[in-house]
Design an enzyme around this catalytic site. Structure first.
Site, PDB file in Angstrom:
ATOM      1  N   ASP A 198     -21.305  25.814  32.707  1.00  0.00           N
ATOM      2  CA  ASP A 198     -22.753  25.891  32.535  1.00  0.00           C
ATOM      3  C   ASP A 198     -22.973  27.336  32.110  1.00  0.00           C
ATOM      4  O   ASP A 198     -22.826  28.251  32.929  1.00  0.00           O
ATOM      5  CB  ASP A 198     -23.477  25.595  33.849  1.00  0.00           C
ATOM      6  N   HIS A 199     -23.280  27.544  30.840  1.00  0.00           N
ATOM      7  CA  HIS A 199     -23.215  28.929  30.345  1.00  0.00           C
ATOM      8  C   HIS A 199     -24.220  29.846  31.032  1.00  0.00           C
ATOM      9  O   HIS A 199     -24.085  31.065  30.990  1.00  0.00           O
ATOM     10  CB  HIS A 199     -23.306  28.976  28.811  1.00  0.00           C
ATOM     11  N   HIS A 261     -28.917  24.040  33.871  1.00  0.00           N
ATOM     12  CA  HIS A 261     -29.250  25.470  33.865  1.00  0.00           C
ATOM     13  C   HIS A 261     -30.303  25.822  34.927  1.00  0.00           C
ATOM     14  O   HIS A 261     -30.152  26.771  35.684  1.00  0.00           O
ATOM     15  CB  HIS A 261     -29.798  25.903  32.506  1.00  0.00           C
TER      16      HIS A 261
HETATM   17  C1  BG6 Z   1     -28.288  24.652  25.810  1.00  0.00           C
HETATM   18  C2  BG6 Z   1     -29.266  23.569  25.443  1.00  0.00           C
HETATM   19  O1  BG6 Z   1     -27.468  24.217  26.864  1.00  0.00           O
HETATM   20  O2  BG6 Z   1     -28.993  25.805  26.220  1.00  0.00           O
HETATM   21  C3  BG6 Z   1     -30.214  24.049  24.359  1.00  0.00           C
HETATM   22  O3  BG6 Z   1     -28.562  22.426  24.997  1.00  0.00           O
HETATM   23  C4  BG6 Z   1     -30.880  25.332  24.763  1.00  0.00           C
HETATM   24  O4  BG6 Z   1     -31.196  23.060  24.079  1.00  0.00           O
HETATM   25  C5  BG6 Z   1     -29.831  26.353  25.220  1.00  0.00           C
HETATM   26  O5  BG6 Z   1     -31.605  25.840  23.653  1.00  0.00           O
HETATM   27  C6  BG6 Z   1     -30.496  27.568  25.804  1.00  0.00           C
HETATM   28  O6  BG6 Z   1     -29.530  28.554  26.029  1.00  0.00           O
HETATM   29  P1  BG6 Z   1     -29.914  30.091  26.044  1.00  0.00           P
HETATM   30  O7  BG6 Z   1     -28.653  30.779  26.423  1.00  0.00           O
HETATM   31  O8  BG6 Z   1     -30.424  30.419  24.685  1.00  0.00           O
HETATM   32  O9  BG6 Z   1     -31.005  30.218  27.076  1.00  0.00           O
END
Ligand code: BG6
Length: 509
Positions: A198-199, A261
């Protein structure tokens, strides 16, 4: 010499052991935009092992030379460090390789095995392998089965070498499919070998939340129901679905952002201090938060949740289309691009403290933030006529990462007039250093065998256990009138009412 004294002591020995890093689905966007730039930057930071090789595996015909060239173009465009110098690139590119093959073709796995064994000899990768599944989950079972059949998965108890697998979200689409996916993964790999990305957990500012809570004495005593009135967690995006209409029609904001997230942010904000900063100790505490979430079921679904979908509108003065006009989206779509909910964590720390969450696309601006809203002072001693504004601690995850504390101060002059003021910490200016990307940290942690910042099976399952009844109630209940907010605004009016009913308001981001 460090230009910035605050960075002294920040360089730690976190160089990974020798390994081969295989990306399945290497011709896709994720590889070019995120994974290869992340590995490249790890190399520039001297955090990749000297004995490292990366193999791209995909069904697009390509030679290793062509693959390297494509990756060069991608890295030049997406790397956080620019420009990409030729010499640094060539050093890194010499470690990239490519094997063409389809995921169902046993012969392709045999070729992969040959390549890996060759690299064990030539690059010194010592039988250590990481498989990154950058492919749709429907292909996971086939890839897992074929890896095992080709003898490409080592025993988890074998201490002389390791095999690990990294999987990307979506981890299923509800409780049943999430559990089925875990079951599939466990057929080929032990839980200790599985790294679910989960990045958000790889973001520096999310990790800083742990540092803030558990590295300081002064905040933790306040971090509970005695002092906190409520919490808000917002994941606001200004972008739309960016050509991912097909995916979004399946996912919606709840599955795309909230289940993973946003709940990760909630867990890190609300967890108890773990006994140690170790993977299982941390994840045990995180999952307890999800287990303590009061279920939203039955009639409470319509009271405690709001869905939205954007109509056309404007952004930065330019017109933008509505969700239903996006490519590959049904003109009658009932998929949500915005969600707001009121949550309660039923435990001793948080009982009675509402946690309002919201996430949406095509909002006024991009901003991810957790704000802790403290209670009012018990007695307005200094400002009997004007109400005292409660203190707010805002943890800005992105952009402009930092932390600010809003508190009351006296306006200069003869009278005792108070106004709210801000004390502000900005990550970028304090450390004068660009933060590593989430994928750098997470790929490195996987190479080091540290799963602290990865989602464990029971965490994913607990998140689905909370979310699934909400999604099901939405399917069977009264449908909202979509679209119900314009692109470029802060979402549907009902979301404002959700919090205003309790005498509170969303924070201006
Ligand atoms: C991804 C989603 O996991 O996270 C996207 O699939 C979203 O829809 C993105 O835009 C948001 O990531 P960050 O790092 O830009 O907040």
């Amino acid at each position: 010499m460090y230009a910035n004294p605050l960075r002294v002591g920040l360089e730690t020995e976190r160089v990974a052991p020798p390994c081969a890093f295989v990306i399945f689905g290497a011709s896709g966007d994720l590889t070019r935009r995120k994974l290869i730039p992340a590995l490249y930057n790890l190399n520039v930071s001297r955090l990749l092992p000297a004995s490292f090789a990366m193999i791209g595996f995909a069904n697009t015909e390509s030679t290793t030379e062509q693959f390297r060239e494509n990756m060069h173009v991608g890295t030049a465009q997406f790397s956080r460090r620019k420009p990409v110098e030729d010499a640094t690139w060539l050093d890194f590119a010499s470690r990239l390789h490519y094997v063409t093959g389809t995921f169902e073709d046993a012969a392709a796995y045999a070729r992969l095995r040959e390549k890996l064994e060759e690299l064990d000899q030539t690059a010194g990768t010592r039988g250590n392998r990481i498989y990154y599944l950058a492919i749709p989950p429907s292909l996971f079972p086939m890839a897992i089965e074929n890896l095992a059949k080709a003898g490409l998965v080592s025993d988890p108890n074998d201490r002389s070498r390791f095999t690990r697998i990294i999987v990307e979200k979506p981890f299923g689409r509800d409780l049943a499919s999430g559990d089925a996916l875990n079951h599939q993964l466990h057929k080929g790999f032990a839980e200790s070998q599985i790294f679910r990305i989960d990045h958000y957990l790889g973001k520096e500012t999310v990790q800083n939340l742990l540092a803030f809570r558990f590295g300081n004495e002064i905040f933790e005593p306040l971090w509970n129901r005695n002092h906190i009135d409520h919490v808000q967690i917002s994941v606001a995006e200004d972008i739309g679905v960016e050509g991912r209409g097909k995916f979004y029609e399946e996912a919606g904001t709840t599955r795309d952002i909230v289940q993973n997230h946003l709940l990760q942010l909630l867990m890190v904000m609300a967890m108890e201090p773990p006994a140690a900063f170790e993977a299982d100790a941390v994840r045990d505490e995180k999952v307890k938060v999800l287990r303590a979430l009061r279920p939203i079921v039955g009639e409470s679904v319509s009271k405690l949740t709001v869905r939205g979908q954007y109509a056309h509108g404007s952004f930065a003065g330019k017109p933008v289309v509505g969700y239903r006009e996006e490519p590959n989206v049904s003109p009658h779509s009932m998929i949500e691009t915005y969600v707001a909910m009121k949550l309660e964590v039923d435990n001793w720390r948080w009982a009675g403290v509402p946690i309002y969450i919201r996430a949406g696309k095509r909002l006024t601006k991009r901003s991810t933030e957790i704000s802790i809203h403290f209670k009012r002072v018990p007695h307005s001693l200094l400002s009997p006529k004007e109400p005292i504004t409660p203190d707010v601690l805002a943890l800005r995850i992105q952009p402009d990462d930092g932390i600010s504390l809003r508190f009351m101060a006296k306006v200069p002059g003869p009278s005792m007039i108070l106004r709210p003021v801000n004390m502000d910490f900005h990550y970028g200016t304090t450390f004068a250093e660009s933060s590593p990307e989430a994928y750098e940290r997470l790929n490195l942690d996987c190479m080091l065998g540290d799963p602290t910042l990865f989602a464990r099976a029971d965490e994913v399952s607990a998140a689905w256990r909370f979310i699934t009844p909400v999604i099901e109630a939405w399917q069977h209940g009264v449908q909202p009138t979509f679209p119900n907010y314009h692109a470029g605004t802060w979402g549907p009016d009902d979301a404002a009412r959700l919090i205003e009913r309790d005498g509170r308001a969303w924070r201006r981001l």
